[in-house]
Design a protein around this motif. Structure first.
Motif, PDB file in Angstrom:
ATOM      1  N   LYS A  17       0.849  -1.189   0.000  1.00 46.92           N
ATOM      2  CA  LYS A  17       0.000   0.000   0.000  1.00 46.92           C
ATOM      3  C   LYS A  17       0.882   1.235   0.000  1.00 46.92           C
ATOM      4  CE  LYS A  17      -3.677   2.358   2.495  1.00 46.92           C
ATOM      5  NZ  LYS A  17      -4.631   2.303   3.601  1.00 46.92           N
ATOM      6  N   ILE A  18       0.473   2.254  -0.781  1.00 50.12           N
ATOM      7  CA  ILE A  18       1.233   3.500  -0.864  1.00 50.12           C
ATOM      8  C   ILE A  18       0.267   4.662  -0.680  1.00 50.12           C
ATOM      9  CG2 ILE A  18       2.690   4.951  -2.328  1.00 50.12           C
ATOM     10  CD1 ILE A  18       3.514   2.282  -3.772  1.00 50.12           C
ATOM     11  N   VAL A  19       0.659   5.597   0.203  1.00 48.39           N
ATOM     12  CA  VAL A  19      -0.119   6.802   0.442  1.00 48.39           C
ATOM     13  C   VAL A  19       0.784   7.984   0.118  1.00 48.39           C
ATOM     14  CG1 VAL A  19      -1.384   8.176   2.144  1.00 48.39           C
ATOM     15  CG2 VAL A  19      -1.437   5.666   2.276  1.00 48.39           C
ATOM     16  N   VAL A  20       0.324   8.868  -0.791  1.00 45.92           N
ATOM     17  CA  VAL A  20       1.161   9.992  -1.238  1.00 45.92           C
ATOM     18  C   VAL A  20       0.496  11.318  -0.868  1.00 45.92           C
ATOM     19  CG1 VAL A  20       2.275  11.100  -3.214  1.00 45.92           C
ATOM     20  CG2 VAL A  20       2.009   8.601  -3.176  1.00 45.92           C
ATOM     21  N   ASN A  21       1.207  12.094  -0.037  1.00 45.90           N
ATOM     22  CA  ASN A  21       0.782  13.453   0.274  1.00 45.90           C
ATOM     23  C   ASN A  21       1.868  14.444  -0.152  1.00 45.90           C
ATOM     24  OD1 ASN A  21      -1.098  15.310   1.201  1.00 45.90           O
ATOM     25  ND2 ASN A  21      -0.257  15.346   3.257  1.00 45.90           N
ATOM     26  N   GLY A  22       2.978  13.912  -0.639  1.00 44.17           N
ATOM     27  CA  GLY A  22       4.094  14.703  -1.149  1.00 44.17           C
ATOM     28  C   GLY A  22       4.245  14.445  -2.637  1.00 44.17           C
ATOM     29  N   VAL A  23       5.477  14.124  -3.062  1.00 43.41           N
ATOM     30  CA  VAL A  23       5.764  13.938  -4.487  1.00 43.41           C
ATOM     31  C   VAL A  23       6.396  12.572  -4.732  1.00 43.41           C
ATOM     32  CG1 VAL A  23       7.104  14.806  -6.446  1.00 43.41           C
ATOM     33  CG2 VAL A  23       6.099  16.420  -4.822  1.00 43.41           C
ATOM     34  N   PHE A  24       5.877  11.861  -5.726  1.00 43.49           N
ATOM     35  CA  PHE A  24       6.508  10.630  -6.212  1.00 43.49           C
ATOM     36  C   PHE A  24       6.693  10.764  -7.712  1.00 43.49           C
ATOM     37  CE2 PHE A  24       6.458   6.689  -8.488  1.00 43.49           C
ATOM     38  CZ  PHE A  24       7.487   6.016  -7.876  1.00 43.49           C
ATOM     39  N   GLU A  25       7.900  10.401  -8.187  1.00 43.04           N
ATOM     40  CA  GLU A  25       8.186  10.383  -9.622  1.00 43.04           C
ATOM     41  C   GLU A  25       8.902   9.092  -9.953  1.00 43.04           C
ATOM     42  OE1 GLU A  25       9.745  14.178 -11.313  1.00 43.04           O
ATOM     43  OE2 GLU A  25       9.750  14.791  -9.202  1.00 43.04           O
ATOM     44  N   GLY A  26       8.366   8.330 -10.933  1.00 45.51           N
ATOM     45  CA  GLY A  26       9.035   7.106 -11.360  1.00 45.51           C
ATOM     46  C   GLY A  26       8.076   5.978 -11.651  1.00 45.51           C
ATOM     47  N   GLU A  27       8.533   4.759 -11.352  1.00 42.46           N
ATOM     48  CA  GLU A  27       7.771   3.534 -11.591  1.00 42.46           C
ATOM     49  C   GLU A  27       7.202   3.064 -10.251  1.00 42.46           C
ATOM     50  OE1 GLU A  27       7.640   2.134 -14.770  1.00 42.46           O
ATOM     51  OE2 GLU A  27       8.766   3.887 -15.426  1.00 42.46           O
ATOM     52  N   LEU A  28       5.899   2.796 -10.214  1.00 44.08           N
ATOM     53  CA  LEU A  28       5.247   2.429  -8.966  1.00 44.08           C
ATOM     54  C   LEU A  28       4.397   1.184  -9.178  1.00 44.08           C
ATOM     55  CD1 LEU A  28       3.485   4.914  -6.624  1.00 44.08           C
ATOM     56  CD2 LEU A  28       2.255   2.911  -7.407  1.00 44.08           C
ATOM     57  N   GLU A  29       4.491   0.234  -8.247  1.00 42.36           N
ATOM     58  CA  GLU A  29       3.656  -0.966  -8.287  1.00 42.36           C
ATOM     59  C   GLU A  29       3.149  -1.246  -6.890  1.00 42.36           C
ATOM     60  OE1 GLU A  29       3.941  -5.737  -9.210  1.00 42.36           O
ATOM     61  OE2 GLU A  29       5.320  -4.393 -10.259  1.00 42.36           O
ATOM     62  N   ALA A  30       1.815  -1.400  -6.756  1.00 44.33           N
ATOM     63  CA  ALA A  30       1.220  -1.634  -5.444  1.00 44.33           C
ATOM     64  C   ALA A  30      -0.151  -2.261  -5.585  1.00 44.33           C
ATOM     65  CB  ALA A  30       1.107  -0.320  -4.678  1.00 44.33           C
ATOM     66  N   ASN A  31      -0.639  -2.813  -4.478  1.00 43.56           N
ATOM     67  CA  ASN A  31      -2.010  -3.291  -4.452  1.00 43.56           C
ATOM     68  C   ASN A  31      -2.966  -2.119  -4.286  1.00 43.56           C
ATOM     69  OD1 ASN A  31      -1.501  -6.073  -4.762  1.00 43.56           O
ATOM     70  ND2 ASN A  31      -0.932  -6.219  -2.617  1.00 43.56           N
ATOM     71  N   SER A  32      -2.547  -1.102  -3.513  1.00 42.55           N
ATOM     72  CA  SER A  32      -3.404   0.037  -3.235  1.00 42.55           C
ATOM     73  C   SER A  32      -2.587   1.323  -3.277  1.00 42.55           C
ATOM     74  CB  SER A  32      -4.040  -0.130  -1.847  1.00 42.55           C
ATOM     75  OG  SER A  32      -4.740   1.019  -1.467  1.00 42.55           O
TER      76      SER A  32
END
Length: 130
Positions: free
Chosen positions: A69-84
């Protein structure tokens, strides 16, 4: 300043631990976590977690991110893989994502491509004897 494995330490339950990358920290490399990860600093590289990854309001994560699980309140750049994946009102995700579930709050932003993560079917290994 970075703080690693802050919180209650229980060898029987590593998921109760949290690794914190504090605001002002800049870290680069390959990281593998069984515990929860909270990023308020800058983290660049390959990050794999068996638990939850939270990118806080001041957090900036670039690279390859795989987690349950990933929760983003900032910045993510790139390749992402998750269930949620949850993109909160202050969150920005840019890149290619492969996920089962996604939610984007009003004000949250996503720029990139997305694919639905499929449960991988069980593959039978054939016994071939010549």
């Amino acid at each position: 300043m970075a703080i690693f494995n802050k919180g209650s330490v229980s060898p029987a339950n590593p998921s109760s631990e949290t690794t914190v990358i504090s605001s002002g920290a800049k870290i680069e490399g390959k990281f593998y976590f069984a515990s929860m990860l909270h990023v308020d600093g800058e983290l660049n590289g390959i990050i794999h977690s068996e638990s939850i990854v939270v990118i806080g309001k001041n957090g900036n994560l670039k690279g390859e991110l795989k987690s349950d699980k990933i929760v983003v309140n900032g910045v993510f750049e790139g390749e992402l893989e998750a269930n949620s994946l949850e993109i909160l009102a202050g969150g920005y995700v840019s890149g290619n994502i492969v996920i089962k579930e996604i939610s984007i709050e009003s004000g949250g932003r996503f720029n990139g491509s997305s694919k639905i993560k499929e449960d991988e079917p069980v593959r039978m290994i054939e016994n071939t004897i010549d």
